[in-house]
Design a protein around this motif. Sequence first.
Motif, mmCIF file in Angstrom:
data_model
loop_
_atom_site.group_PDB
_atom_site.id
_atom_site.type_symbol
_atom_site.label_atom_id
_atom_site.label_comp_id
_atom_site.label_asym_id
_atom_site.label_seq_id
_atom_site.Cartn_x
_atom_site.Cartn_y
_atom_site.Cartn_z
ATOM 1 N N LYS A 1 33.674 33.454 41.928
ATOM 2 C CA LYS A 1 32.544 33.932 41.126
ATOM 3 C C LYS A 1 32.913 35.257 40.439
ATOM 4 O O LYS A 1 32.620 35.457 39.246
ATOM 5 N N GLY A 2 33.530 36.155 41.180
ATOM 6 C CA GLY A 2 33.921 37.429 40.603
ATOM 7 C C GLY A 2 34.900 37.253 39.459
ATOM 8 O O GLY A 2 34.813 37.941 38.425
ATOM 9 N N GLY A 3 35.841 36.333 39.626
ATOM 10 C CA GLY A 3 36.804 36.072 38.564
ATOM 11 C C GLY A 3 36.134 35.531 37.314
ATOM 12 O O GLY A 3 36.488 35.916 36.192
ATOM 13 N N ALA A 4 35.155 34.645 37.491
ATOM 14 C CA ALA A 4 34.447 34.092 36.334
ATOM 15 C C ALA A 4 33.664 35.174 35.601
ATOM 16 O O ALA A 4 33.676 35.244 34.362
ATOM 17 N N LEU A 5 32.984 36.037 36.364
ATOM 18 C CA LEU A 5 32.248 37.140 35.733
ATOM 19 C C LEU A 5 33.203 38.087 35.001
ATOM 20 O O LEU A 5 32.910 38.557 33.897
ATOM 21 N N ALA A 6 34.348 38.375 35.627
ATOM 22 C CA ALA A 6 35.303 39.290 35.015
ATOM 23 C C ALA A 6 35.882 38.707 33.730
ATOM 24 O O ALA A 6 36.049 39.424 32.728
#
Length: 883
Positions: free
Chosen positions: A708-713
């Motif tokens: 999820k963090g990677g997608a947001l980033a």
Amino acid sequence: MRHPSNVPVRLTDYRPADFLIDSVALDFRLDRTATRVVATLTLRRNPKGVPGAALVLDGDELTLVSLKLDGRALGPQEYEATPDRLTLSAVPDGPFTLEIETRVDPTANTQLSGLYRSGSAYCTQCEAEGFRRITYFLDRPDVLSVYTTRIEADEREAPVLLANGNPVEAGKIAGGSRHYAVWRDPFPKPSYLFALVGGDLGVVRDSFTTMSGREVALAIYVEHGKEARAEYAMDALKRSMRWDEEKFGREYDLDVFNIVAVSDFNMGAMENKGLNVFNDKYVLASPETATDGDYAGIEAVIAHEYFHNWTGNRITCRDWFQLCLKEGLTVFRDHEFSADMRSRPVQRISEVRGLRLVQFPEDAGPLAHPVRPSVYHEINNFYTSTVYEKGSELVRMLRTLIGAETFRRGMDIYFERFDGTAATVEDFLSCFAEASGRDLSQFALWYSQAGTPVLSSEGAYDPDAKTFTLTLKQETRPTPGQTDKKPVVIPVALALFSENGQKLDLASRDARPEELSRGLVELTGAERRLTFENVPSRPIVSLLRGFSAPVRLEPAPASADLERQLAFDDDPFNRWQAAQSLALRAIFARVDAARQGAAAPEAPGYVAALRTLLVGADADPAFAAQALSLPSVIDLAREAGSDVDPDVHHAARMGLRAEIGGALRADAEAAYARFADKGPYRPDAAGAGRRALRAVALDLVAAGDPQKGGALAQELFRNAGNMTDRLSALTTLALLGGDAREAAFESFYKQFADDPLVLDKWFSLQATIPEPATTQRVIKLMSHPDFSLTNPNRLRALIGAFANANLTCFHALDGSGYDLLTRVVLDVDPRNPQVAARLLSSLRAWRTLEARRRALVEAKLRDIVAREGLSADTRDIATRALA
């Protein structure tokens, strides 16, 4: 290049110069490889000097062309000239003139000291001892002279000709394309403040009306096409000028104030009188290319160099041992300016973070030295965090002790009494002793003793008597050359809180009423005991509020007390400190478990406290971002003190980060969405605080759910409307790794390949990836077409970041990080010893490492010391590190 000298320079050996130089007329005929310099000096014997002494002038790699005494050409038998010294044994007893013609090669001057070329421009850097690379001179700060400078150049190459002071004449030279300009500085100054710039530059102009009604012409010179990126710097300059008038009563004194931004500079900036020369990273900014931190840095450095006009220029330092007198005092002033421009609590936290990251390890290692050193071999190596940041803390502590109003009176006395002179620390302190009526002799020990004092506290509550006894103790541990330490004056700001958060009145027969009314007690001996009365229950003690003294506080309170402090302490610094102490305790618990082969313990109380901070972050996002940020591996190494294993500390830190991210993921996602920019980018404190909190929230999401963090980033990276958001996204992706990271780095490079300052960020971020492959990545980047060993900014961005901020890779057990640093230092040293020495200072805390790494570092340092032809700068650092 000056080669090593085994002769130390000692404060106790100071004596006045044998000659004074009343006026200096300089005539430069600029040429890329053969600039002619004619210096006409008006000299006289110094009544305080040695009668009949020979005239000995300093030089450094100079070529003497001719020499005249009172207009008469001197023959070779009448003087002795070497590249490093000019000696005249027989000179008149009365005033006389000396005309010295030298020839210098600006293009070949890779040391970036003296006269050199940066890009297409000629520029100078003379602090500390660079003027002697231009002409033979009494190159010391206590020789003050009035300067007139004539500059001649090809107008096509250098249409802009600048020097110190006010412009007095300009024109074209008949029969060619050359032109000239004449500048005069009416204020006597030392040679280190001389400056000259010539080149083809764009300019941003403005004006400022002083408090007495004079109009000052302002100009910032930059590369053509970058003028718009200097607007923020101009605004910061005008705010600095007004602030100095309002806070310190200091009005600017010349008709013009010029700033020039260059891309090749060993330092951040230089305060030359009326002509500040800046590293362009502290001038150029736009939302697309600069982060919030860059804007804050520009604001602070612009202010710092401007404030030097009075604390450094109008009053300079008698000798280089007094360097803190101008630098520490001016850092204090720029810190106060930034606090007024932005969030004072967040500014204070930022100051202490920086102090602990660099200065505390310096104080605890082999390179430790007092704020005012007593001896040096190479002065360039004493432009340190101890002189600057700890020096600033001493000025702040002085203000804390005597009060703000009395401190301002002392500053007024200082400005009035020592204007136009070269002063000492004793001169400075005498003004505050007079203003306050206090004996400051014990306070002066802070300037002469190295090391960080340890302040320990112990509390005992008597429920029957309703009293609380607080025992404070101090100890300063031995440092190189100083084994016996005397107690210093430590102002301890304190408060007591009940368990439900009520602030208690302070009443004690052991303290003076004026101490308790200010919430400040002074520890002047090794120990002091205070018994507080009418305390209804065991209190929560808030000590060292606002970081009232640059000391280590041991031990940290119990975790339950820290959690309460984080919840209700009304001192923002101590709330932040409570969060840091809880984090350190949780990480070190994981370190201990890992070493014992046990399961990592959880920290539910700490996580719960962070959730409260995150959910309530709207009240002060900037503070919440600071409090939610974990201590760095550098912080962990400092707190561990010995047998440091960066791998173990990094793993423990990342484990706690994952625990927090997993527990707070939903709250972090909500905060990430809530703090998105709602309008156009503004580099103000409010906007910067929101973006800082959003970056922390993104990191927490990525820690708890990498997918999820990677997608947001990735989404933020694609859509970011400013460099702050773009870089926070890239930072998250850099930690997560994989194809998305490499694609983002490639995209970033393609977008900003033509912008050197942004590329510095690209190099730096890759150098700080905490994974084993990073060392090879750095080596590969050194072969990149955009990397250069001759540009200080690029070197600091890649090698400096790797050595100072990536402890796991730099301190790899195979020694590859040390091998890389050694190769770079030895490669850079012949061209730019100042930069080489500063890179080598990355090893300042090597003795705190565990035994295997210590052995590797020691071998590298001994190898460096054994090298033939090593510069004085680098040899000094390596030798002191081994001492």
